[in-house]
Design a protein around this motif. Structure first.
Motif, PDB file in Angstrom:
ATOM      1  N   TYR A  53       4.740  13.210  -0.474  1.00  0.00           N
ATOM      2  CA  TYR A  53       5.872  12.602  -0.739  1.00  0.00           C
ATOM      3  C   TYR A  53       5.572  11.111  -1.235  1.00  0.00           C
ATOM      4  CZ  TYR A  53       5.094  11.272   4.248  1.00  0.00           C
ATOM      5  OH  TYR A  53       4.545  11.246   5.217  1.00  0.00           O
ATOM      6  N   GLY A  54       6.529  10.167  -1.043  1.00  0.00           N
ATOM      7  CA  GLY A  54       6.116   8.755  -1.268  1.00  0.00           C
ATOM      8  C   GLY A  54       6.104   7.956  -0.003  1.00  0.00           C
ATOM      9  N   LEU A  55       5.099   7.253   0.280  1.00  0.00           N
ATOM     10  CA  LEU A  55       5.044   6.360   1.338  1.00  0.00           C
ATOM     11  C   LEU A  55       4.577   4.938   0.874  1.00  0.00           C
ATOM     12  CD1 LEU A  55       4.970   5.914   4.649  1.00  0.00           C
ATOM     13  CD2 LEU A  55       2.403   6.141   4.463  1.00  0.00           C
ATOM     14  N   ALA A  56       5.501   4.192   1.187  1.00  0.00           N
ATOM     15  CA  ALA A  56       5.361   2.520   0.854  1.00  0.00           C
ATOM     16  C   ALA A  56       5.293   1.673   2.234  1.00  0.00           C
ATOM     17  CB  ALA A  56       6.553   2.134   0.115  1.00  0.00           C
ATOM     18  N   ILE A  57       4.035   0.970   2.085  1.00  0.00           N
ATOM     19  CA  ILE A  57       3.800   0.110   3.231  1.00  0.00           C
ATOM     20  C   ILE A  57       3.711  -1.381   2.867  1.00  0.00           C
ATOM     21  CG2 ILE A  57       2.259  -0.433   4.989  1.00  0.00           C
ATOM     22  CD1 ILE A  57       1.316   2.223   4.830  1.00  0.00           C
ATOM     23  N   PHE A  58       4.821  -2.270   3.266  1.00  0.00           N
ATOM     24  CA  PHE A  58       5.049  -3.506   2.845  1.00  0.00           C
ATOM     25  C   PHE A  58       4.491  -4.465   4.031  1.00  0.00           C
ATOM     26  CE2 PHE A  58       8.512  -0.922   1.177  1.00  0.00           C
ATOM     27  CZ  PHE A  58       8.470  -1.042  -0.234  1.00  0.00           C
ATOM     28  N   ARG A  82       0.901  -1.282  -0.190  1.00  0.00           N
ATOM     29  CA  ARG A  82      -0.049   0.252  -0.128  1.00  0.00           C
ATOM     30  C   ARG A  82       0.978   1.196  -0.244  1.00  0.00           C
ATOM     31  NH1 ARG A  82      -2.458   0.292   5.219  1.00  0.00           N
ATOM     32  NH2 ARG A  82      -0.877  -1.341   6.033  1.00  0.00           N
ATOM     33  N   GLY A  83       0.527   2.130  -0.534  1.00  0.00           N
ATOM     34  CA  GLY A  83       1.268   3.492  -0.451  1.00  0.00           C
ATOM     35  C   GLY A  83       1.001   4.635  -1.127  1.00  0.00           C
ATOM     36  N   PHE A  84       1.293   5.946  -1.186  1.00  0.00           N
ATOM     37  CA  PHE A  84       0.816   6.941  -2.053  1.00  0.00           C
ATOM     38  C   PHE A  84       2.214   7.702  -2.602  1.00  0.00           C
ATOM     39  CE2 PHE A  84       0.614   8.524   2.335  1.00  0.00           C
ATOM     40  CZ  PHE A  84       1.542   9.514   2.339  1.00  0.00           C
ATOM     41  N   ASN A  85       2.071   8.512  -3.554  1.00  0.00           N
ATOM     42  CA  ASN A  85       3.311   8.961  -4.188  1.00  0.00           C
ATOM     43  C   ASN A  85       2.910  10.033  -4.889  1.00  0.00           C
ATOM     44  OD1 ASN A  85       5.908   9.027  -4.368  1.00  0.00           O
ATOM     45  ND2 ASN A  85       6.270   7.660  -5.917  1.00  0.00           N
ATOM     46  N   ASP A 143      -0.422  -7.960  -4.046  1.00  0.00           N
ATOM     47  CA  ASP A 143      -1.787  -7.382  -3.787  1.00  0.00           C
ATOM     48  C   ASP A 143      -1.618  -5.976  -3.400  1.00  0.00           C
ATOM     49  OD1 ASP A 143      -4.321  -6.935  -3.555  1.00  0.00           O
ATOM     50  OD2 ASP A 143      -4.613  -8.113  -1.493  1.00  0.00           O
ATOM     51  N   THR A 144      -1.968  -4.813  -4.281  1.00  0.00           N
ATOM     52  CA  THR A 144      -1.641  -3.541  -4.397  1.00  0.00           C
ATOM     53  C   THR A 144      -2.725  -2.675  -4.190  1.00  0.00           C
ATOM     54  OG1 THR A 144       0.632  -4.095  -5.671  1.00  0.00           O
ATOM     55  CG2 THR A 144      -0.092  -1.910  -5.390  1.00  0.00           C
ATOM     56  N   GLU A 145      -2.374  -1.472  -3.579  1.00  0.00           N
ATOM     57  CA  GLU A 145      -3.152  -0.369  -3.439  1.00  0.00           C
ATOM     58  C   GLU A 145      -2.271   0.787  -3.177  1.00  0.00           C
ATOM     59  OE1 GLU A 145      -7.493   0.389  -1.271  1.00  0.00           O
ATOM     60  OE2 GLU A 145      -5.914   1.396   0.000  1.00  0.00           O
ATOM     61  N   ILE A 146      -2.638   1.781  -4.326  1.00  0.00           N
ATOM     62  CA  ILE A 146      -1.802   3.052  -4.600  1.00  0.00           C
ATOM     63  C   ILE A 146      -2.440   4.280  -4.587  1.00  0.00           C
ATOM     64  CG2 ILE A 146      -0.034   4.250  -5.705  1.00  0.00           C
ATOM     65  CD1 ILE A 146       0.989   1.383  -6.650  1.00  0.00           C
ATOM     66  N   VAL A 147      -2.469   5.463  -4.030  1.00  0.00           N
ATOM     67  CA  VAL A 147      -3.106   6.673  -4.253  1.00  0.00           C
ATOM     68  C   VAL A 147      -2.059   7.364  -4.976  1.00  0.00           C
ATOM     69  CG1 VAL A 147      -3.963   8.677  -3.088  1.00  0.00           C
ATOM     70  CG2 VAL A 147      -4.311   6.405  -1.854  1.00  0.00           C
ATOM     71  N   TYR A 148      -2.410   7.934  -6.209  1.00  0.00           N
ATOM     72  CA  TYR A 148      -1.379   8.905  -7.010  1.00  0.00           C
ATOM     73  C   TYR A 148      -2.238   9.880  -7.306  1.00  0.00           C
ATOM     74  CZ  TYR A 148       1.710   5.138  -8.708  1.00  0.00           C
ATOM     75  OH  TYR A 148       2.766   4.376  -8.930  1.00  0.00           O
ATOM     76  N   LEU A 149      -1.424  11.005  -7.778  1.00  0.00           N
ATOM     77  CA  LEU A 149      -2.025  12.199  -8.558  1.00  0.00           C
ATOM     78  C   LEU A 149      -2.887  11.761  -9.836  1.00  0.00           C
ATOM     79  CD1 LEU A 149       1.171  14.584  -8.032  1.00  0.00           C
ATOM     80  CD2 LEU A 149      -0.856  14.478  -6.534  1.00  0.00           C
TER      81      LEU A 149
END
Length: 302
Positions: free
Chosen positions: A244-249, A180-183, A204-210
């Motif tokens: 910024y970019g946050l990544a959660i593994f 999971r993350g945003f960037n 299995d991925t969830e991302i918040v993007y511009l």
């Protein structure tokens, strides 16, 4: 790095954290007001006294472990008899130690001061190590706190190895079943097929993007992106602003800082510390709550 009241996520976005995390966050919120509160109290600590307290940090730390006699202090700190005498005399004058059965031990005030000196040293060290990241993110985001990252791994881009932070990011992603993350930009360069294989096929991925980043992703990988989203393997959300970019593994979290001109990751800071992972979950929940789900009618059929 403090909290702006408007930036603080509401309880509806996430459950309360552990007592340790809540204490760290509350302290961060209050930091920007500490000077005003000290002024209102009418008495500031003399800077010379603050310097002396820090200078006596090693003996405070030694006595924090256990009571010591003067000879043991000399051996532990590798100092002369005269120096150990000056140390203990000064600490006694401040009410930080007391002598019992020939050994010096910290008073309650001494223990508290020893803890604060250690915390100060840890935070200054963390600031120094994380300075490449802090220079990038702190102007935009006021919820970053230092304590969870005291032992974090810091990976920097170098002239002879500009992709080192991305490689560190990918190594953690390979070992994780979820992500999971945003960037503010693409998690990894669009030409890097290894990353996109992971998010389209393996993790299995969830991302918040511009929004414009999502559009570019679908332009570059139209079929694979739509298939991954359609299967529910990849969940994309959008937000107009991101810090910024946050990544959660699975067992790590990481923060990426990017070069504004090139878009390349310049620094990646990661840790598996439980308080950092809890902090990241909290921040992600807040950002996700203020994001929009992908418009499937536009992206999947466009």
């Amino acid at each position: 790095m403090g909290f702006h009241e408007d930036d603080h996520p509401t309880d509806e976005h996430h459950p309360p954290g552990s007592p340790v995390l809540e204490a760290v966050l509350e302290n961060a919120r209050n930091q920007q007001y500490l000077g005003q509160r000290l002024d209102a109290a009418g008495e500031r600590v003399d800077t010379d006294l603050l310097g002396e307290i820090v200078r006596h940090g090693p003996v405070l730390e030694a006595l924090r472990d256990e009571p010591l006699d003067r000879r043991e202090i000399e051996e532990r700190l590798d100092v002369s008899r005269a120096t150990s005498h000056r140390f203990t005399q000064w600490l006694d004058e401040q009410g930080f130690v007391e002598k019992i059965d020939g050994r010096f031990q910290l008073t309650g005030a001494g223990e508290a001061v020893a803890d604060e000196v250690l915390r100060f040293e840890a935070n200054v060290r963390t600031v120094h190590r994380l300075s490449p990241l802090l220079d990038v993110i702190c102007e935009d985001h006021q919820e970053f706190v230092l304590e969870p990252f005291v032992d974090a791994t810091v990976t920097l881009a170098k002239p002879d190895d500009p992709y080192q932070p991305v490689e560190r990011f990918l190594s953690l992603l390979k070992d994780s079943e979820t992500f999971r993350g945003f960037n503010t930009t693409h998690m990894a360069p669009l030409v890097l097929g290894e990353f996109h294989h992971q998010i389209f096929e393996a993790t299995d991925t969830e991302i918040v993007y511009l929004p414009n980043i999502v559009e570019k992703l679908f332009e570059t990988y139209p079929e694979r992106a739509r298939e991954a989203v359609g299967r529910g393997h990849l969940t994309l959300r959008t937000r107009d602003e991101l810090p910024y970019g946050l990544a959660i593994f699975d067992e790590h979290i990481g923060i990426g800082g990017y070069d504004e001109s090139t878009g390349l990751m310049q620094v990646f800071v990661d840790t598996d510390a439980s308080i950092a992972c809890e902090w990241a979950d909290r921040i992600y929940a807040s950002v996700r709550a203020d994001s929009e789900p992908l418009d499937e009618r536009t992206e999947l059929t466009g």
